[in-house]
Design an enzyme around this catalytic site. Structure first.
Site, PDB file in Angstrom:
ATOM      1  N   CYS A 285       0.864  -1.192   0.000  1.00  0.00           N
ATOM      2  CA  CYS A 285       0.000   0.000   0.000  1.00  0.00           C
ATOM      3  C   CYS A 285       0.893   1.231   0.000  1.00  0.00           C
ATOM      4  O   CYS A 285       1.951   1.240   0.620  1.00  0.00           O
ATOM      5  CB  CYS A 285      -0.905  -0.015   1.230  1.00  0.00           C
ATOM      6  SG  CYS A 285      -2.102   1.340   1.280  1.00  0.00           S
ATOM      7  N   GLN A 293       0.870  16.208  -2.224  1.00  0.00           N
ATOM      8  CA  GLN A 293       0.731  15.586  -3.538  1.00  0.00           C
ATOM      9  C   GLN A 293       1.124  16.558  -4.652  1.00  0.00           C
ATOM     10  O   GLN A 293       1.175  17.769  -4.459  1.00  0.00           O
ATOM     11  CB  GLN A 293      -0.705  15.093  -3.734  1.00  0.00           C
ATOM     12  CG  GLN A 293      -1.037  13.889  -2.869  1.00  0.00           C
ATOM     13  CD  GLN A 293      -2.440  13.358  -3.097  1.00  0.00           C
ATOM     14  OE1 GLN A 293      -3.187  13.871  -3.917  1.00  0.00           O
ATOM     15  NE2 GLN A 293      -2.818  12.306  -2.372  1.00  0.00           N
ATOM     16  N   GLY A 296       6.088  15.288  -6.503  1.00  0.00           N
ATOM     17  CA  GLY A 296       7.072  14.271  -6.835  1.00  0.00           C
ATOM     18  C   GLY A 296       7.352  13.272  -5.735  1.00  0.00           C
ATOM     19  O   GLY A 296       8.220  12.400  -5.898  1.00  0.00           O
ATOM     20  N   GLU A 319       1.824  -5.055  -5.284  1.00  0.00           N
ATOM     21  CA  GLU A 319       0.797  -6.090  -5.312  1.00  0.00           C
ATOM     22  C   GLU A 319      -0.174  -5.819  -6.466  1.00  0.00           C
ATOM     23  O   GLU A 319      -0.495  -4.678  -6.774  1.00  0.00           O
ATOM     24  CB  GLU A 319       0.033  -6.121  -3.986  1.00  0.00           C
ATOM     25  CG  GLU A 319       0.808  -6.726  -2.836  1.00  0.00           C
ATOM     26  CD  GLU A 319      -0.026  -6.863  -1.580  1.00  0.00           C
ATOM     27  OE1 GLU A 319      -1.210  -6.447  -1.600  1.00  0.00           O
ATOM     28  OE2 GLU A 319       0.489  -7.374  -0.574  1.00  0.00           O
TER      29      GLU A 319
END
Length: 442
Positions: A285, A293, A296, A319
């Site tokens: 995760c 945000q 970079g 994942e």
């Protein structure tokens, strides 16, 4: 008294008018109905009413705008909801006539694992807590469609959450949730929050500092040793991740928290987690907090996960399956990392060579090359051809990445003390016999 009676009679007339509207479309509750609602920009769009409540005598409706992201869901006053255009909830209709369905059921063999719909028991409704209810996926619960926290204050920032997060139910009644940026403890009142800040001795996440370069640092946290912090981190991240559900059993995971340093302490920017016993995946995760945000930091987190894989001497990746936004982020990183290797090489190079240099799995390299449209068939073999426009676009993109991971600043080594025979023996045992808290004691 006369004024009070007049107000009460007006409220009764208002309720009677709403009941008349509901009876006209043959529904008992307004929840689930479709209607036209006004967005913040003033435009009207079709929306589904998910819930309603009354606060200080003012009725509000929680709506989801059709064909829009869930992060735009919001509570609206009655003035922005057109109750006259209510439409009943859409009912699922059978695609085939009953006769054909019956014939098809006779042809299908009965399977012992298939349970008839009539015999399925509905789960009992449970209130949000900090134990078992957080282990279940929230996708099957209607309450998870409603954002329960209106706004949070963490450090110097106030942020509006995007999605539902299973904090204790009592916190859904507060307008502002206070979160300590160092220990991630949450408080529902400002007084409690200020008192906690005066007593909190942490100035950085608990765990081991494994990287520091200029004003950036990374901490490695064991989900078993630092359980409370990691659980609070999961609750915080769920407010900005829709495709994940909170699993408070953090023991099987390692967490890598990125911070920015100043004179006051280390402020959390984002993090990623990975399973301790995963051989192929180096990330489970990932989240960059909204206030950081588009700077970079997302690529920096991905780059750090591959730096750890390269230190372990193996390739890795996230994942699967990836979300839409996750695929875009990773594809952008993969493209830049692969092109950076290809443009600097002067000798023939294979896919396995690229995987060894970058730490990216071969099954992620091939689709990325196909996406870049650089694989060409020439004289009976596949070749990689880089055109001038692609290299120029790559150079412009790399100029924007001013902050990079410096592998020489990484102070982390994988566990190499266990011999091959001992390693095989531990794999066959329960994971609880391994003391993961000792990881990173270098």
């Amino acid at each position: 008294m006369a004024k009070g009676k007049g107000t009460k009679s007006l409220l009764q007339l208002d309720i009677q008018a709403k009941m008349t509207i509901l009876q006209s479309i043959n529904v008992n509750s307004i929840d689930g109905c479709m209607t036209q609602c006004q967005m913040r920009d003033g435009s009207w769009h079709e929306a589904e009413i998910l819930a309603h409540k009354e606060v200080n005598g003012v009725r509000k409706y929680y709506v989801h705008y059709s064909h829009f992201n869930k992060r735009l869901d919001e509570w609206l006053p009655e003035s922005r909801v057109n109750l006259k255009s209510l439409q009943p909830p859409e009912q699922k209709r059978d695609k085939k006539p009953p006769g054909k369905q019956k014939k098809r059921k006779q042809e299908e063999p009965e399977t012992p694992n298939k349970t008839p719909k009539e015999t399925v028991e509905q789960p009992e409704k449970t209130t949000s807590s900090t134990t078992g209810s957080l282990r279940t996926s929230t996708q099957d619960h209607g309450v998870a469609r409603i954002r329960n926290i209106e706004e949070i204050e963490i450090g110097d920032f106030r942020v509006k959450p995007w999605y539902f997060s299973p904090y204790p139910e009592c916190l859904s009644q507060v307008e502002l949730l206070f979160i300590c940026e160092f220990c991630l403890k949450y408080s529902k009142s400002e007084t409690t929050y200020r008192r906690h800040k005066s007593k909190c001795h942490l100035r950085h996440p608990p765990g081991t500092e494994i990287y520091r370069n200029d004003d950036l640092q990374f901490f490695e946290l064991d989900g078993r040793k630092h359980e409370v912090y990691c659980q609070n981190l999961c609750l915080l991240s769920k407010m900005f991740l829709d495709h994940k559900f909170v699993e408070l059993d953090t023991h099987p995971f390692l967490f890598y928290v990125m911070c920015k340093i100043d004179d006051y302490g280390s402020h959390i920017v984002g993090y990623f987690s990975k399973e301790k016993d995963s051989e192929d995946n180096n990330l489970a995760c990932i989240l960059t907090l909204p206030q950081y945000q588009r700077m970079g930091y997302g690529k920096l987190l991905i780059e750090f996960s591959y730096a750890l894989s390269q230190e372990e001497g193996k390739s890795g990746g996230p994942e699967k399956p990836l979300s839409d936004l996750g695929l875009l982020s990773y594809r952008s990183y993969w493209s830049q990392a692969i092109l950076e290797v290809l443009r600097d090489t002067k000798e023939p190079i294979s896919i396995s060579d690229i995987s060894e240099i970058t730490g990216i799995r071969t099954e992620d390299i091939v689709p990325t090359l196909q996406h870049l449209n650089v694989i060409k068939y020439y004289k009976g073999q596949n070749c990689i051809v880089l055109n001038k426009d692609l290299l120029e676009a790559h150079d412009k993109a790399m100029l924007k990445r001013k902050v990079r991971i410096n592998p020489q600043k990484l102070k982390w080594k994988p566990d190499t003390d266990i011999g091959d025979s001992q390693h095989l023996m531990l794999v066959s045992l329960s994971l609880d016999t391994v003391d993961w808290a000792k990881r990173g004691a270098w």
